[in-house]
Write an enzyme that holds these catalytic residues in place. Structure first.
Site, PDB file in Angstrom:
ATOM      1  N   GLU A 141      21.208  23.721  -5.158  1.00 44.05           N
ATOM      2  CA  GLU A 141      20.592  22.664  -4.340  1.00 44.05           C
ATOM      3  C   GLU A 141      19.669  23.244  -3.262  1.00 44.05           C
ATOM      4  OE1 GLU A 141      23.928  20.222  -3.114  1.00 44.05           O
ATOM      5  OE2 GLU A 141      24.339  19.639  -5.194  1.00 44.05           O
ATOM      6  N   HIS A 164      24.657  13.683   2.210  1.00 43.88           N
ATOM      7  CA  HIS A 164      25.051  14.463   1.028  1.00 43.88           C
ATOM      8  C   HIS A 164      25.519  15.835   1.476  1.00 43.88           C
ATOM      9  CE1 HIS A 164      24.841  16.509  -2.877  1.00 43.88           C
ATOM     10  NE2 HIS A 164      24.296  17.505  -2.200  1.00 43.88           N
ATOM     11  N   TYR A 174      20.455  14.782  -9.168  1.00 49.02           N
ATOM     12  CA  TYR A 174      21.723  14.127  -9.519  1.00 49.02           C
ATOM     13  C   TYR A 174      21.995  14.160 -11.027  1.00 49.02           C
ATOM     14  CZ  TYR A 174      22.540  12.319  -4.786  1.00 49.02           C
ATOM     15  OH  TYR A 174      22.810  12.196  -3.431  1.00 49.02           O
ATOM     16  N   LYS A 223      20.464  10.892   4.232  1.00 48.05           N
ATOM     17  CA  LYS A 223      19.925  10.016   3.185  1.00 48.05           C
ATOM     18  C   LYS A 223      19.072   8.878   3.783  1.00 48.05           C
ATOM     19  CE  LYS A 223      23.566  10.851  -0.287  1.00 48.05           C
ATOM     20  NZ  LYS A 223      24.622  10.172  -1.095  1.00 48.05           N
ATOM     21  N   ASN A 226      25.696   5.927   1.661  1.00 52.67           N
ATOM     22  CA  ASN A 226      26.753   6.595   2.425  1.00 52.67           C
ATOM     23  C   ASN A 226      26.237   7.700   3.361  1.00 52.67           C
ATOM     24  OD1 ASN A 226      26.138   8.444   0.477  1.00 52.67           O
ATOM     25  ND2 ASN A 226      28.160   8.475  -0.471  1.00 52.67           N
TER      26      ASN A 226
HETATM   27  N1  UDP Z   1      27.545   6.965  -5.859  1.00 51.96           N
HETATM   28  C1  UDP Z   1      27.437   5.605  -6.121  1.00 51.96           C
HETATM   29  N2  UDP Z   1      28.493   4.982  -6.744  1.00 51.96           N
HETATM   30  C2  UDP Z   1      29.607   5.644  -7.128  1.00 51.96           C
HETATM   31  C3  UDP Z   1      29.708   7.006  -6.870  1.00 51.96           C
HETATM   32  C4  UDP Z   1      28.657   7.652  -6.232  1.00 51.96           C
HETATM   33  O1  UDP Z   1      26.434   4.981  -5.799  1.00 51.96           O
HETATM   34  O2  UDP Z   1      30.531   5.013  -7.683  1.00 51.96           O
HETATM   35  C5  UDP Z   1      26.428   7.658  -5.183  1.00 51.96           C
HETATM   36  C6  UDP Z   1      26.715   7.992  -3.717  1.00 51.96           C
HETATM   37  O3  UDP Z   1      25.497   7.897  -2.983  1.00 51.96           O
HETATM   38  C7  UDP Z   1      27.195   9.426  -3.830  1.00 51.96           C
HETATM   39  C8  UDP Z   1      26.285   9.974  -4.924  1.00 51.96           C
HETATM   40  O4  UDP Z   1      26.168   8.889  -5.851  1.00 51.96           O
HETATM   41  O5  UDP Z   1      27.070  10.123  -2.607  1.00 51.96           O
HETATM   42  C9  UDP Z   1      26.802  11.197  -5.658  1.00 51.96           C
HETATM   43  O6  UDP Z   1      28.108  10.906  -6.136  1.00 51.96           O
HETATM   44  P1  UDP Z   1      29.283  11.985  -6.012  1.00 51.96           P
HETATM   45  O7  UDP Z   1      30.417  11.500  -6.833  1.00 51.96           O
HETATM   46  O8  UDP Z   1      28.727  13.347  -6.325  1.00 51.96           O
HETATM   47  O9  UDP Z   1      29.701  11.880  -4.475  1.00 51.96           O
HETATM   48  P2  UDP Z   1      29.478  12.866  -3.240  1.00 51.96           P
HETATM   49  O10 UDP Z   1      29.540  14.270  -3.768  1.00 51.96           O
HETATM   50  O11 UDP Z   1      28.137  12.525  -2.638  1.00 51.96           O
HETATM   51  O12 UDP Z   1      30.616  12.539  -2.301  1.00 51.96           O
HETATM   52 MG    MG Z   2      28.610  15.143  -5.366  1.00 50.58          MG
END
Ligand code: UDP
Ligand code: MG
Length: 137
Positions: free
Chosen positions: A126, A115, A49, A9, A112
């Protein structure tokens, strides 16, 4: 062998952590099937997303993902989807286990570093979202 889709990212590219993350990917036994730098547009990020549309963090997430270049890739190994999720660690770096990429390189639950696809259906969607068939040979 299974394939998964991964992103380094914008925060991790900007911080010059991409090389370290790619080294970890190779050390974990993944083959890199495809890899390219990409500047994701707002519309592409919103589509990618889409499952999170309507959530409080959605617009900030899209702004973050369009803030700089990303590296998109397709990774291959046995149990690639689950293994990459384990190597990434929990979404929130503060809750991620020691030794995970998000623990090491993630700054916040939003920024974070990486992905990874959540399941086989997401991985299939994806991969083709970013890569045409001829780039997956
Ligand atoms: N994210 C965020 N706040 C939250 C949860 C998710 O900004 O409370 C962002 C974060 O970058 C995350 C992405 O949205 O990686 C997608 O969320 P998901 O719950 O799918 O998490 P992931 O699959 O990436 O662990
Ligand atoms: Mg996710």
């Amino acid at each position: 062998m299974e394939k998964t889709f991964a992103i380094i990212k914008p925060d991790a590219v900007e911080a010059k952590n991409a090389g370290k993350i790619l080294s970890r990917i190779e050390a974990e036994g993944f083959g890199i099937v495809a890899l390219k730098k990409h500047e994701i547009t707002k519309a592409e990020a919103e589509g990618f997303y889409a499952e999170h549309k309507g959530k409080g963090f959605f617009s900030s997430l899209v702004t973050y993902m369009t803030s700089g270049p990303i590296l998109v890739m397709v990774l291959e190994r046995d149990s690639a989807i689950a293994h990459w999720r384990a190597v990434m660690g929990a979404t929130d770096p503060a809750k991620a286990d020691a030794g995970t990429i998000r623990k090491e390189f993630g700054a916040s639950i939003e920024r974070n570093a990486v992905h990874g696809s959540a399941n086989p259906a997401d991985a299939a969607r994806e991969v083709v979202y970013f890569f045409p068939a001829f780039e997956l040979l």
